[in-house]
Design an enzyme around this catalytic site. Structure first.
Site, PDB file in Angstrom:
ATOM      1  N   GLU A  50       0.843  -1.206   0.000  1.00  0.00           N
ATOM      2  CA  GLU A  50       0.000   0.000   0.000  1.00  0.00           C
ATOM      3  C   GLU A  50       0.874   1.249   0.000  1.00  0.00           C
ATOM      4  O   GLU A  50       1.978   1.246   0.531  1.00  0.00           O
ATOM      5  CB  GLU A  50      -0.865   0.016   1.263  1.00  0.00           C
ATOM      6  CG  GLU A  50      -2.278  -0.523   1.065  1.00  0.00           C
ATOM      7  CD  GLU A  50      -3.220   0.485   0.406  1.00  0.00           C
ATOM      8  OE1 GLU A  50      -2.747   1.421  -0.273  1.00  0.00           O
ATOM      9  OE2 GLU A  50      -4.432   0.330   0.582  1.00  0.00           O
ATOM     10  N   ASP A  78      -4.508   5.172   6.127  1.00  0.00           N
ATOM     11  CA  ASP A  78      -5.065   6.368   6.759  1.00  0.00           C
ATOM     12  C   ASP A  78      -6.089   5.891   7.799  1.00  0.00           C
ATOM     13  O   ASP A  78      -5.729   5.543   8.915  1.00  0.00           O
ATOM     14  CB  ASP A  78      -5.665   7.219   5.633  1.00  0.00           C
ATOM     15  CG  ASP A  78      -6.162   8.574   6.074  1.00  0.00           C
ATOM     16  OD1 ASP A  78      -5.702   9.059   7.111  1.00  0.00           O
ATOM     17  OD2 ASP A  78      -7.008   9.152   5.370  1.00  0.00           O
TER      18      ASP A  78
HETATM   19  P1  IMP Z   1      -7.902   4.628   4.165  1.00  0.00           P
HETATM   20  O1  IMP Z   1      -8.937   3.667   3.664  1.00  0.00           O
HETATM   21  O2  IMP Z   1      -8.530   5.798   4.861  1.00  0.00           O
HETATM   22  O3  IMP Z   1      -6.838   3.973   5.026  1.00  0.00           O
HETATM   23  O4  IMP Z   1      -7.179   5.301   2.937  1.00  0.00           O
HETATM   24  C1  IMP Z   1      -6.992   4.635   1.792  1.00  0.00           C
HETATM   25  C2  IMP Z   1      -6.505   5.443   0.630  1.00  0.00           C
HETATM   26  O5  IMP Z   1      -6.785   6.845   0.732  1.00  0.00           O
HETATM   27  C3  IMP Z   1      -5.020   5.349   0.475  1.00  0.00           C
HETATM   28  O6  IMP Z   1      -4.604   4.125  -0.105  1.00  0.00           O
HETATM   29  C4  IMP Z   1      -4.764   6.532  -0.429  1.00  0.00           C
HETATM   30  O7  IMP Z   1      -5.020   6.172  -1.758  1.00  0.00           O
HETATM   31  C5  IMP Z   1      -5.771   7.556   0.061  1.00  0.00           C
HETATM   32  N1  IMP Z   1      -5.137   8.520   0.983  1.00  0.00           N
HETATM   33  C6  IMP Z   1      -5.217   8.583   2.328  1.00  0.00           C
HETATM   34  N2  IMP Z   1      -4.509   9.613   2.818  1.00  0.00           N
HETATM   35  C7  IMP Z   1      -3.955  10.218   1.738  1.00  0.00           C
HETATM   36  C8  IMP Z   1      -3.093  11.363   1.594  1.00  0.00           C
HETATM   37  O8  IMP Z   1      -2.665  12.044   2.543  1.00  0.00           O
HETATM   38  N3  IMP Z   1      -2.741  11.670   0.314  1.00  0.00           N
HETATM   39  C9  IMP Z   1      -3.166  10.971  -0.784  1.00  0.00           C
HETATM   40  N4  IMP Z   1      -3.958   9.896  -0.679  1.00  0.00           N
HETATM   41  C10 IMP Z   1      -4.346   9.526   0.569  1.00  0.00           C
HETATM   42 MG    MG Z   2      -4.195   3.656  -2.071  1.00  0.00          MG
END
Ligand code: IMP
Ligand code: MG
Length: 178
Positions: free
Chosen positions: A101, A105
């Site tokens: 990954e 986040d």
């Molecule tokens: P999660 O499901 O919230 O853990 O986030 C998943 C996806 O959100 C990551 O694989 C990224 O593609 C995108 N993402 C989260 N934070 C960022 C950031 O700060 N910049 C760019 N993409 C992000």
């Molecule tokens: Mg991603």
């Protein structure tokens, strides 16, 4: 400043620091999987840059595959509802799988992909992320390997985008509005 108003504020993690951590991660992974082989599964599109660098630092035999997912919600927040746009091609039954990954986040995307892949009976399923924002976690899922822990900022570069842009930047940069 761009048409959409945001701008690159500052470098959060330099290309040199990234390269050093990728090398260290490769060493750690090679040691942990010594005598075995590995299927690396990159999550498109963000993990492409990290995947390309990481695979060249791993000293055990690897095979590479990709899957593409999208999360419903706006660009900077995750809804937790994830859709598979492209599934991986390989059969991972009884294989060591390492999910690659760009960033974790909230952890909602990771939780979903992990549940899908673990249903396919891999021998082992672990996660390697280049960047981690643990302060925003909404699940109890954490990466097994992590490059750099970062603060709660929206970042771009090294594969990460904002509205499809900035993936090509070699450093991880902070994006600011206006
Ligand atoms: P999660 O499901 O919230 O853990 O986030 C998943 C996806 O959100 C990551 O694989 C990224 O593609 C995108 N993402 C989260 N934070 C960022 C950031 O700060 N910049 C760019 N993409 C992000
Ligand atoms: Mg991603």
């Amino acid at each position: 400043m761009t048409e959409t108003g945001e701008h690159i504020d500052s470098i959060l993690v330099s290309r040199e620091e990234i390269a050093k951590r990728v090398m260290e991660l490769g060493r750690e992974i090679s040691r942990d999987y010594a005598g075995s082989s590995l299927v690396l599964v990159g999550v498109l599109k963000g993990a492409v840059v990290f995947m390309a660098d990481l695979m060249r630092q791993i000293k055990v035999p690897v095979q590479v595959d990709f899957m593409a997912v999208s999360s419903y919600g706006d660009a900077t927040s995750s809804s937790g509802i994830v859709m598979i746009n492209k599934d991986m091609d390989m059969d991972i039954t009884a294989r060591n799988v390492l999910l690659v990954e760009d960033i974790v986040d909230t952890g909602l995307t990771l939780r979903y992909i992990k549940s899908i892949l673990s249903g396919r009976n891999p021998l082992d399923l672990k996660v390697c992320t280049m960047f981690d924002k643990p302060s925003r976690r909404r699940t109890d899922i954490n990466p097994d390997y992590c490059g750099v822990v970062i603060p709660d900022k929206y970042v771009v570069g090294y594969g990460l985008d904002y509205k499809g842009l900035y993936r090509e930047l070699p450093d991880l940069c902070i994006l600011s509005a206006g």
